[in-house]
Enzyme design. Structure first.
Site, PDB file in Angstrom:
ATOM      1  N   HIS A 149       0.199   1.744   0.303  1.00 15.46           N
ATOM      2  CA  HIS A 149      -0.487   1.493   1.542  1.00 15.46           C
ATOM      3  C   HIS A 149      -1.839   2.090   2.070  1.00 15.46           C
ATOM      4  CE1 HIS A 149       1.911   4.405   3.950  1.00 15.46           C
ATOM      5  NE2 HIS A 149       1.054   4.455   4.466  1.00 15.46           N
ATOM      6  N   ASP A 184       6.194   0.907  -2.368  1.00 13.30           N
ATOM      7  CA  ASP A 184       4.970   1.759  -1.677  1.00 13.30           C
ATOM      8  C   ASP A 184       4.649   2.860  -2.402  1.00 13.30           C
ATOM      9  OD1 ASP A 184       2.965   2.242   0.350  1.00 13.30           O
ATOM     10  OD2 ASP A 184       4.407   3.104   1.867  1.00 13.30           O
ATOM     11  N   SER A 225       0.993  10.446   4.374  1.00 15.83           N
ATOM     12  CA  SER A 225       1.472   9.543   3.672  1.00 15.83           C
ATOM     13  C   SER A 225       1.096   9.681   2.140  1.00 15.83           C
ATOM     14  CB  SER A 225       1.032   7.820   4.079  1.00 15.83           C
ATOM     15  OG  SER A 225       1.763   7.567   5.321  1.00 15.83           O
TER      16      SER A 225
END
Length: 541
Positions: A115, A146, A221
């Site tokens: 992402h 992911d 992230s």
């Protein structure tokens, strides 16, 4: 409590900073409904809030780092720039965002989250405090896990090794990265609180997730979760700040996928940066961006589309990517998959195939203004629909909730009980549906025996209603799984009732099927569309 992928972004150019909405999606057990889910609001990449430092450090010799103190040399900040479509704000041009990542090879191979990078036009990577970003390219991604692997320009990089001991509850861990877009490296400490926990979210479906309490924030992230000696335990990707629960993709899931991705393969991916949503009535996967040249791009999927079905299965009914990812994991990357999308800006429903034919607008009985007796195009609707199946679970279809009178068994065709067959009827009142033209309803049948005796057109010819209705003609039928023809009959029994009879077969011709729907009101046209969109033969006849 809310589970978030840590995302915050800015708009590049003279218009200043734009704070984009953080995705906040309630976490539930696998397959359980998400209460209060109202749809996706997250940006697809991580964001910067200040400029990187100007000092240029002295390059370090290439090596696998063996200490936590040196880990900073291999933890990177990634800026992804591109154009995305938000469900709340529409087209967002030249949006940039920042996330974290880490180098795993001296040649510049690095790991981050899908992402963070998918759909971006370009990637800039800041290594160990460098003021000038390096270019990078995506080698491979996994939408469902992911994960992404990128290749950074240059070589001779310091890199991190993988932790090679057991991952146990209570193990000391450290979250490394660049939270909140800060160019300063950050390290927080905690322990593994769960060695394996649920990884179902609105943007991924991770099988092996570690829960820990080393604080992460937007911008973390893709950064590593490290051990005491600086070895990689997992890849941070989500968190709940209100309960101080944070989540990392486990080393055990990441390693086999990374080996494939660094060789240029995409894993459990069709090329979208997507977000699942469900509001209790509608559900699907919002497409923030599409990777150029990907299977989704080749099929004609565009940013801003909502993928509502894959292989005719309605997606994201629980607000997660679970069903979408389960389908991808059960197929090979080159397999052909039926796909349906809703394109909001043109109010179109499109059907096509991943690795097959391009999307095209579907025919809709509810939108057809030429059906005799229903020139208004079907503005009336039913209050709700439910999925039903026969007693042997061979047929599945969605019908109006008011069609609660359901009967199933073997298919009795022309006075003969077919071998290797199934038949199911649903209506508000089956007796009225069968014996009058005043009640709506549906019959669906499928038989292997009939496939050996006749063709699709023969089946339609033997289902003639010329004594009671006016024949309007025969048209081609195709829905991505089955092909055939359908007949339209009007003025049935001297009323405005319309009868649609569809005869179909799968590509291998292993059985013949029939769908017969009695349309009494405009709402039944919508029901007809729903039936044809959702019916499927799932078992061995």
């Amino acid at each position: 409590m809310k589970l978030s992928r840590w995302c915050v972004g800015r708009k590049v150019g003279t218009f200043g900073w734009l704070l984009l909405v953080i995705a906040m999606v309630a976490l539930s057990g696998c397959g359980a409904a998400i209460p209060g889910a109202t749809g996706p609001t997250a940006v697809p990449t991580e964001a910067a809030t200040s400029e990187p430092p100007t000092a240029e450090p002295t390059p370090e010799p290439a090596r696998g780092l063996g200490s936590l103190a040196d880990a900073q040399q291999a933890v990177i900040q990634i800026e992804a720039q591109g154009t995305f479509v938000s469900p709340d704000e529409g087209m967002l041009f030249n949006v940039a965002g920042r996330g974290s990542g880490f180098i795993i090879d001296e040649s510049g191979i690095a790991v981050t989250n899908n992402h963070v990078v998918t759909g971006a036009a370009l990637l800039k990577v800041f290594v160990n405090g460098e003021s000038r970003p390096r270019n990078a390219r995506v080698l491979g991604v996994s939408e469902c896990s992911d994960l992404a692997v990128i290749d950074i320009e240059g070589d001779g990089f310091a890199y991190l090794d993988w932790y090679d001991d057991n991952l146990q509850v209570g193990l000391d861990v450290f979250a490394a990265g660049y939270p909140l877009g800060d160019p300063e490296f950050t390290l927080t400490r905690g322990i593994i609180s769960k060695a394996r926990t649920d990884g179902e979210t609105s943007w991924a479906s991770v099988d092996n997730v570690l829960e820990h309490d080393a604080t992460i924030n937007p911008g973390n992230s893709g950064g590593p979760l490290l051990s005491n000696d600086g070895a990689v335990i997992g890849v941070n990707y989500a968190g709940r700040s209100d309960t101080k629960q944070y989540y990392a993709i486990s080393r055990d899931e990441a390693l086999p996928l990374i080996e494939k991705m660094r060789d240029g393969q995409d894993v459990t991916s069709i090329g979208i940066n997507g977000e699942a949503f469900s509001n209790g009535f509608d559900s699907g996967i919002w497409v923030w961006s599409v990777k150029s040249g990907s299977p989704a791009d080749n099929a004609g999927v565009k940013p801003g589309d909502i993928i509502t079905k894959l292989e005719r299965l309605v997606l994201a009914t629980d607000g997660t990517m679970t069903d979408y990812c389960d389908i991808l994991r059960s197929r090979n990357p080159s397999d052909t998959l039926a796909i349906e999308v809703v394109r909001g800006d043109t109010q179109q429903v499109l059907e096509g195939q991943i690795n097959g034919r391009e999307l095209e607008e579907t025919f809709s009985f509810a939108r057809d203004e030429n059906i005799p007796g229903f020139q208004d195009g079907g503005s009336a609707t039913y209050d709700g629909y439910e999925q039903i199946t026969d007693v042997n679970e061979l047929l599945i279809v969605e019908v109006p909730t008011s069609w609660s009178d359901v009967s199933s068994g073997t298919w009795n065709f022309a006075g003969r009980e077919m071998e290797r067959s199934v038949g199911m009827t649903a209506a508000p009142d089956i007796d009225a549906f069968i014996n009058t033209w005043d009640s709506p309803g549906v019959f669906i049948g499928a038989s292997q025996q009939l496939a050996q005796e006749m063709s699709v057109t023969d089946l339609l010819d033997q289902n003639s209603f010329s004594q009671s209705c006016t024949y309007e003609g025969r048209d081609d039928y195709s829905d991505g799984l089955y092909t055939g023809f359908f007949d339209t009959w009007t003025n049935c029994g001297g009323t405005d009732t319309v009868l649609i009879v569809v005869a179909f077969a799968p590509e291998d011709g292993s059985f013949l099927g029939l769908v017969q729907v009695q349309v009494v009101t405009e709402a039944d046209l919508e029901a007809l569309d729903r039936i044809l969109d959702t019916f499927i033969v799932v078992g061995e006849l």
